[in-house]
Design a protein around this motif. Structure first.
Motif, PDB file in Angstrom:
ATOM      1  N   ASP A  56       0.855  -1.181   0.000  1.00 53.80           N
ATOM      2  CA  ASP A  56       0.000   0.000   0.000  1.00 53.80           C
ATOM      3  C   ASP A  56       0.897   1.240   0.000  1.00 53.80           C
ATOM      4  N   GLY A  57       0.670   2.137  -0.974  1.00 54.68           N
ATOM      5  CA  GLY A  57       1.514   3.321  -1.085  1.00 54.68           C
ATOM      6  C   GLY A  57       1.499   4.218   0.134  1.00 54.68           C
ATOM      7  N   ILE A  58       0.442   4.113   0.941  1.00 57.89           N
ATOM      8  CA  ILE A  58       0.351   4.951   2.132  1.00 57.89           C
ATOM      9  C   ILE A  58       1.382   4.547   3.185  1.00 57.89           C
ATOM     10  N   GLU A  59       1.938   3.349   3.044  1.00 59.14           N
ATOM     11  CA  GLU A  59       2.920   2.845   4.009  1.00 59.14           C
ATOM     12  C   GLU A  59       4.292   3.501   3.858  1.00 59.14           C
ATOM     13  N   ILE A  60       4.561   4.044   2.694  1.00 56.43           N
ATOM     14  CA  ILE A  60       5.899   4.565   2.410  1.00 56.43           C
ATOM     15  C   ILE A  60       6.078   5.958   3.015  1.00 56.43           C
ATOM     16  N   LEU A  61       7.164   6.103   3.768  1.00 57.31           N
ATOM     17  CA  LEU A  61       7.532   7.396   4.362  1.00 57.31           C
ATOM     18  C   LEU A  61       8.647   8.024   3.534  1.00 57.31           C
ATOM     19  N   TRP A  62       8.568   9.347   3.371  1.00 56.93           N
ATOM     20  CA  TRP A  62       9.496  10.060   2.507  1.00 56.93           C
ATOM     21  C   TRP A  62      10.288  11.103   3.284  1.00 56.93           C
TER      22      TRP A  62
ATOM     23  N   ALA B 161      18.172  11.495   8.076  1.00 56.85           N
ATOM     24  CA  ALA B 161      17.295  10.638   7.283  1.00 56.85           C
ATOM     25  C   ALA B 161      17.709   9.172   7.391  1.00 56.85           C
ATOM     26  N   LEU B 162      19.004   8.922   7.383  1.00 57.86           N
ATOM     27  CA  LEU B 162      19.503   7.556   7.475  1.00 57.86           C
ATOM     28  C   LEU B 162      19.193   6.925   8.826  1.00 57.86           C
ATOM     29  N   GLN B 163      19.098   7.743   9.858  1.00 54.78           N
ATOM     30  CA  GLN B 163      18.816   7.240  11.197  1.00 54.78           C
ATOM     31  C   GLN B 163      17.317   7.188  11.503  1.00 54.78           C
ATOM     32  N   SER B 164      16.499   7.661  10.578  1.00 62.22           N
ATOM     33  CA  SER B 164      15.056   7.725  10.800  1.00 62.22           C
ATOM     34  C   SER B 164      14.352   6.488  10.246  1.00 62.22           C
ATOM     35  N   ASP B 165      13.018   6.507  10.323  1.00 65.07           N
ATOM     36  CA  ASP B 165      12.225   5.386   9.829  1.00 65.07           C
ATOM     37  C   ASP B 165      11.780   5.566   8.379  1.00 65.07           C
ATOM     38  N   VAL B 166      12.221   6.599   7.716  1.00 63.09           N
ATOM     39  CA  VAL B 166      11.759   6.845   6.342  1.00 63.09           C
ATOM     40  C   VAL B 166      12.235   5.727   5.422  1.00 63.09           C
ATOM     41  N   HIS B 167      11.484   5.538   4.351  1.00 66.08           N
ATOM     42  CA  HIS B 167      11.826   4.506   3.380  1.00 66.08           C
ATOM     43  C   HIS B 167      12.567   5.079   2.165  1.00 66.08           C
ATOM     44  N   MET B 168      12.085   6.207   1.665  1.00 68.52           N
ATOM     45  CA  MET B 168      12.653   6.817   0.462  1.00 68.52           C
ATOM     46  C   MET B 168      13.328   8.145   0.815  1.00 68.52           C
TER      47      MET B 168
ATOM     48  N   LYS C 210      17.585   2.134   2.493  1.00 70.35           N
ATOM     49  CA  LYS C 210      16.685   3.201   2.067  1.00 70.35           C
ATOM     50  C   LYS C 210      16.637   3.275   0.536  1.00 70.35           C
ATOM     51  N   GLY C 211      15.452   3.565   0.003  1.00 72.26           N
ATOM     52  CA  GLY C 211      15.328   3.801  -1.416  1.00 72.26           C
ATOM     53  C   GLY C 211      15.849   5.180  -1.780  1.00 72.26           C
ATOM     54  N   ILE C 212      16.164   5.371  -3.064  1.00 70.25           N
ATOM     55  CA  ILE C 212      16.805   6.598  -3.538  1.00 70.25           C
ATOM     56  C   ILE C 212      15.937   7.276  -4.587  1.00 70.25           C
ATOM     57  N   LYS C 213      15.770   8.589  -4.433  1.00 69.63           N
ATOM     58  CA  LYS C 213      15.123   9.386  -5.473  1.00 69.63           C
ATOM     59  C   LYS C 213      16.001  10.595  -5.748  1.00 69.63           C
ATOM     60  N   LEU C 214      16.499  10.682  -6.974  1.00 67.34           N
ATOM     61  CA  LEU C 214      17.381  11.780  -7.367  1.00 67.34           C
ATOM     62  C   LEU C 214      16.614  12.725  -8.286  1.00 67.34           C
ATOM     63  N   ASP C 215      16.538  13.980  -7.872  1.00 65.19           N
ATOM     64  CA  ASP C 215      15.737  14.986  -8.571  1.00 65.19           C
ATOM     65  C   ASP C 215      16.670  15.950  -9.299  1.00 65.19           C
ATOM     66  N   PHE C 216      16.565  15.973 -10.621  1.00 62.23           N
ATOM     67  CA  PHE C 216      17.459  16.813 -11.419  1.00 62.23           C
ATOM     68  C   PHE C 216      16.802  18.155 -11.726  1.00 62.23           C
ATOM     69  N   LYS C 217      17.503  19.215 -11.379  1.00 62.96           N
ATOM     70  CA  LYS C 217      17.008  20.571 -11.587  1.00 62.96           C
ATOM     71  C   LYS C 217      17.632  21.226 -12.811  1.00 62.96           C
ATOM     72  N   SER C 218      18.625  20.588 -13.405  1.00 61.35           N
ATOM     73  CA  SER C 218      19.246  21.136 -14.610  1.00 61.35           C
ATOM     74  C   SER C 218      19.715  19.989 -15.489  1.00 61.35           C
TER      75      SER C 218
END
Length: 331
Positions: free
Chosen positions: A83-89, A102-109, A150-158
């Protein structure tokens, strides 16, 4: 030659035909064998030394890079349901301090923004405009996250940061054992202005990673004092026209404050392929009711929408869903 004819020095028609058939067969075997040897040599040479022969591709993908994040975190016993609601960002982890928390927290992504440092070798760093510098670069950031689950999301601004970043990621193939999302706003959305060139972005990313999950969005704006338009049919159809030719999973980041008025368009986009999902995000100052998130959830699959939103909406949504589940009204 027949035995009797060897003695007489003659060959009749049958012997000639028999000998000719044998010779032809031997020549065919010889020719086919030689062709196979040459083809094998050429293929090996191309694979080792040159570009791949036309029509042949080499899949360099490995590991869980494109694994659905719900499946990944279920396998790690870090969530209870698909369930997508389970994922913490955790987003904008663009400093050593924020990343460590973030690495020490309970977040997933864990999400971070990438720019090129404006001086020197212009290495990829973790920063969000208008910032132009950071105390951590992409290589250091990946080294630290690679040692976690932890999962990784890389956001490109340029656009200029994409190619050097892909090269760094390429060297990390054997070290990253978690899902990776690559994000960029490639189209103009409601009130949007600047964007990353979608064609160039996809060409660069997919040339390195054919299976990584793509997070492709629209640039947007939101105003508290004026009506805000939603995502138009033209916007979602343009996005689908781009993504229908891709092979990997695609998630569409959509602004929470614009979801409800855009739901017919977003639902159509979501239903266009089972490779698609939505990631609902919010700006810190955005105002919208929690009911908008609930509406989107109730009109789609629970495993097709993720919620990267601030409080109090995040907790309110989870509380409402939990209550409905207990009452047997929802899922």
């Amino acid at each position: 030659m027949c035995a009797a004819d060897r003695r007489s020095g003659r060959m009749d028609g049958r012997c000639v035909r028999r000998q000719g058939s044998v010779c032809a067969g031997r020549w065919r075997v010889c020719i086919v064998g030689t062709a196979l040897v040459i083809a094998t040599y050429q293929l090996t040479y191309h694979l080792l030394c040159c570009a791949l022969p036309p029509g042949l591709t080499m899949d360099r993908s490995r590991g869980p890079w494109n694994e659905n994040i719900l499946d990944y975190f279920l396998s790690k016993d870090r969530i209870k349901a698909r369930d997508g609601i389970e994922i913490l960002w955790e987003h904008a982890t663009n400093s050593k301090e924020k990343l460590q928390k973030a690495l020490q927290s309970d977040v997933h992504m864990i999400e971070a923004d990438i720019l090129l440092r404006g001086t020197g070798d212009k290495e990829p760093i973790m920063a969000h405009p208008p910032a132009t510098d950071s105390d951590i670069n992409l290589q250091e950031w990946l080294d630290k996250v690679s040692m976690s689950n932890k999962g990784i999301k890389l956001d490109f601004k340029s656009m200029e940061a994409v190619l050097p970043s892909m090269k760094i990621l390429d060297t990390m193939r054997d070290n990253l054992h978690q899902p990776v999302w690559i994000n960029a706003d490639i189209l103009l959305g409601p009130g949007g202005t600047l964007r990353v060139d979608g064609t160039e972005f996809l060409q660069v990313v997919t040339s390195f990673f054919s299976d990584v999950t793509l997070s492709l969005g629209w640039t947007t704006a939101w105003h508290s004092d004026t009506p805000n338009e939603g995502y138009s049919w033209e916007m979602v159809r343009e996005m689908e026209n781009i993504c229908k030719n891709l092979n990997q999973p695609v998630t569409f980041p959509v602004r929470a404050a614009l979801v409800r008025q855009s739901w017919p368009q977003l639902q159509w986009l979501l239903q266009s392929s089972d490779r698609y999902s939505l990631t609902i995000w919010s700006g810190k100052d955005d105002i919208y009711p929690t009911e908008d998130l609930l509406y989107a959830r109730e009109h789609s699959g629970k495993d097709r929408i993720f919620y990267d939103v601030f409080e109090p909406q995040n907790s309110e949504l989870k509380q409402v869903v939990k209550q409905k589940q207990q009452d047997g009204q929802y899922y």
